[in-house]
Design a protein around this motif. Structure first.
Motif, PDB file in Angstrom:
ATOM      1  N   TYR A  68      49.097  75.078  28.298  1.00  0.00           N
ATOM      2  CA  TYR A  68      50.092  76.153  28.342  1.00  0.00           C
ATOM      3  C   TYR A  68      49.580  77.386  27.595  1.00  0.00           C
ATOM      4  O   TYR A  68      49.797  78.520  28.040  1.00  0.00           O
ATOM      5  N   PRO A  76      58.587  79.493  31.828  1.00  0.00           N
ATOM      6  CA  PRO A  76      59.162  78.487  32.734  1.00  0.00           C
ATOM      7  C   PRO A  76      60.602  78.772  33.153  1.00  0.00           C
ATOM      8  O   PRO A  76      61.064  78.213  34.152  1.00  0.00           O
ATOM      9  N   GLN A  89      67.481  73.041  36.513  1.00  0.00           N
ATOM     10  CA  GLN A  89      66.613  72.675  35.410  1.00  0.00           C
ATOM     11  C   GLN A  89      65.318  73.493  35.451  1.00  0.00           C
ATOM     12  O   GLN A  89      64.638  73.540  36.475  1.00  0.00           O
ATOM     13  N   GLU A  90      65.015  74.142  34.316  1.00  0.00           N
ATOM     14  CA  GLU A  90      63.740  74.844  34.232  1.00  0.00           C
ATOM     15  C   GLU A  90      62.583  73.858  34.404  1.00  0.00           C
ATOM     16  O   GLU A  90      62.660  72.706  33.975  1.00  0.00           O
ATOM     17  N   ILE A  91      61.514  74.305  35.017  1.00  0.00           N
ATOM     18  CA  ILE A  91      60.340  73.447  35.105  1.00  0.00           C
ATOM     19  C   ILE A  91      59.715  73.331  33.710  1.00  0.00           C
ATOM     20  O   ILE A  91      59.971  74.149  32.827  1.00  0.00           O
ATOM     21  N   THR A  92      58.911  72.326  33.509  1.00  0.00           N
ATOM     22  CA  THR A  92      58.275  72.118  32.208  1.00  0.00           C
ATOM     23  C   THR A  92      57.097  73.075  32.033  1.00  0.00           C
ATOM     24  O   THR A  92      56.584  73.656  33.008  1.00  0.00           O
ATOM     25  N   LYS A  93      56.652  73.213  30.802  1.00  0.00           N
ATOM     26  CA  LYS A  93      55.477  74.041  30.537  1.00  0.00           C
ATOM     27  C   LYS A  93      54.257  73.479  31.253  1.00  0.00           C
ATOM     28  O   LYS A  93      53.399  74.240  31.735  1.00  0.00           O
ATOM     29  N   GLU A  94      54.169  72.160  31.333  1.00  0.00           N
ATOM     30  CA  GLU A  94      53.040  71.527  32.018  1.00  0.00           C
ATOM     31  C   GLU A  94      53.068  71.848  33.517  1.00  0.00           C
ATOM     32  O   GLU A  94      52.028  72.150  34.111  1.00  0.00           O
ATOM     33  N   GLU A  95      54.254  71.779  34.117  1.00  0.00           N
ATOM     34  CA  GLU A  95      54.378  72.097  35.547  1.00  0.00           C
ATOM     35  C   GLU A  95      54.066  73.573  35.799  1.00  0.00           C
ATOM     36  O   GLU A  95      53.404  73.924  36.785  1.00  0.00           O
TER      37      GLU A  95
END
Length: 427
Positions: free
Chosen positions: A3, A80, A88-94
């Motif tokens: 990230y 994100p 739902q917000e996507i994750t930092k990884e996604e």
């Protein structure tokens, strides 16, 4: 990419600034196999209210059992936030994976001799890729700037939404209402219905553009209306009449007179979709309006003092904010923590928002485009004006001046309210 590496990559792209045009995003998406064609979409533009309307439409589709993506800009706190699936917000990884995937095609473009895509173009392409990869059925896409030459304008939506048109981005979209409306109307596609609350000259231009493209226009007061029925339990009760499409009464979890209009636009768009998709019901619409959230837009944070956070960043938004403050807190003195970008209509915002009886603490939003607290303070004539050296100090000082029974309003820029929310909610 980690990230942190993703943030560094995007920061490097940000130096290219805003560069309107379609050739770069079109080539990038062509290389990526046109991910935006793998889901249905709703396209939303407008001077004010496009974010709230996007959030309401996304909530309605999600409440209808439809896997729904939402793309917004800018973010308040972190990147994100711009990509949301089913609320739902996507994750930092996604997010990092989507940017990394997109960056490979950016490299291919550059190798071909294409101009460097901007930060917004890369994030937009990454959002389209992500929505396609996770299999959303619909995505509600908010325009970044204008419409005609915005990188989101590669989609062919099921519905085009133009919330309203007032002067904004005059350095890029033109100096008149007609110029601005022409950019907004640029999202209208052949045969695709248009819903709008625009008025006057802007509405006429939208109608002419739609007529040229054989697109039916649903306009406020002509095809749909909204009425305020009261406040209860922290929500406003609204009645929306969309004519032959139907009527609905609901509790709206977004406060402010402007949300009456925005909700009517969103509900009308949903009812048009509902005419061909039985999953979109009156019950789903009411359930969505009852729980929809849109942080930082007349967001009331209870406490001593009560704090309102609002991203009003142009004169029209400031006028609406002032009206809502007077409506919800009649007769109360307001203490502002105010930060504005230098390239905005600083004088116009102040004229609409600040009264001589107010108290104002000026702060500097987190942007290279920000006006200094001293520059803003010089423009203000109010009961008490002072400049703060940092956002947290400015908020603390505004709370001190307001007292435990007072009202504090943090406003002036979306680049301010994200940081302000973190400071306020973490204390």
């Amino acid at each position: 990419m980690t990230y942190e590496q993703t943030l560094a990559y995007l920061e490097n792209l940000s130096k290219f600034g805003i560069n309107l045009g379609m050739s770069r995003i079109e080539r990038l998406l062509e290389l990526m196999q046109q991910p935006q064609r793998r889901f249905k979409s709703i396209h939303v533009t407008g001077t004010n209210g496009k974010g709230s309307t996007t959030a309401m439409l996304s909530a309605i589709l999600t409440a209808s059992g439809i896997k729904t993506g939402m793309y917004i800009s800018p973010h308040l706190v972190d990147y994100p936030e711009r990509m949301v699936v089913n609320g739902q917000e996507i994750t930092k990884e996604e997010f990092s994976q989507a940017i990394h995937y997109t960056s490979k095609f950016v490299e291919q473009m550059l190798a071909e001799g294409f101009e460097q895509p901007t930060e917004f173009e890369v994030i937009t392409a990454a959002a389209f890729y992500y929505f396609a990869a996770v299999g959303v059925e619909y995505a509600v896409i908010e325009v970044g700037l204008g419409g005609l030459l915005d990188s989101t304008n590669v989609i062919i939506p099921e519905i085009s939404v133009i919330t309203n048109v007032t002067l904004e981005h005059t350095d890029r979209c033109g100096s008149t209402i007609a110029d601005i409306a022409r950019h907004k109307a640029g999202i209208i596609k052949d045969g695709v219905p248009v819903i709008t609350a625009a008025k006057g000259e802007a509405l006429e231009l939208i109608k002419r553009t739609a007529s040229e493209k054989d697109a039916k226009v649903y306009s406020k007061d002509e095809h749909f209306t909204s009425q305020f029925r009261g406040l209860a339990n922290g929500k406003q009760q609204v009645a929306i009449d969309a004519g032959v499409l139907g009527q609905i009464e609901a509790d709206l979890n977004l406060i402010g007179c402007h949300q009456l209009e925005n909700s009517a636009v969103a509900v009308t768009a949903a009812l048009i979709l509902g005419a061909i998709d039985p999953r979109i019901t009156f019950k789903a619409i009411k359930n969505a309006l009852d729980i929809v959230r849109w942080p930082g837009r007349f967001e009331i944070i209870p406490g001593e003092p009560v704090i309102i956070i609002d991203g009003a960043h142009n004169p029209d938004g400031a006028r609406v904010l002032r009206h809502n403050l007077d409506l919800v807190f009649p007769g109360r003195e307001i203490t502002f923590a105010l930060g504005i970008l230098r390239d905005k209509d600083v004088a116009g915002i102040i004229r609409e928002l600040i009264r001589s009886t107010d108290t104002v603490v000026t702060v500097q939003p987190l942007s290279y485009r920000a006006a200094t607290p001293e520059e803003i303070a010089r423009e203000i004539e109010a009961h008490h004006v002072e400049a703060a050296s940092a956002i947290d100090r400015g908020i603390d000082r505004a709370k001190e001046l307001a007292g435990p029974n007072g009202v504090v309003c943090v406003a002036g820029s979306l680049y301010l309210i994200g940081e302000a929310r973190q400071i306020i909610l973490n204390k």
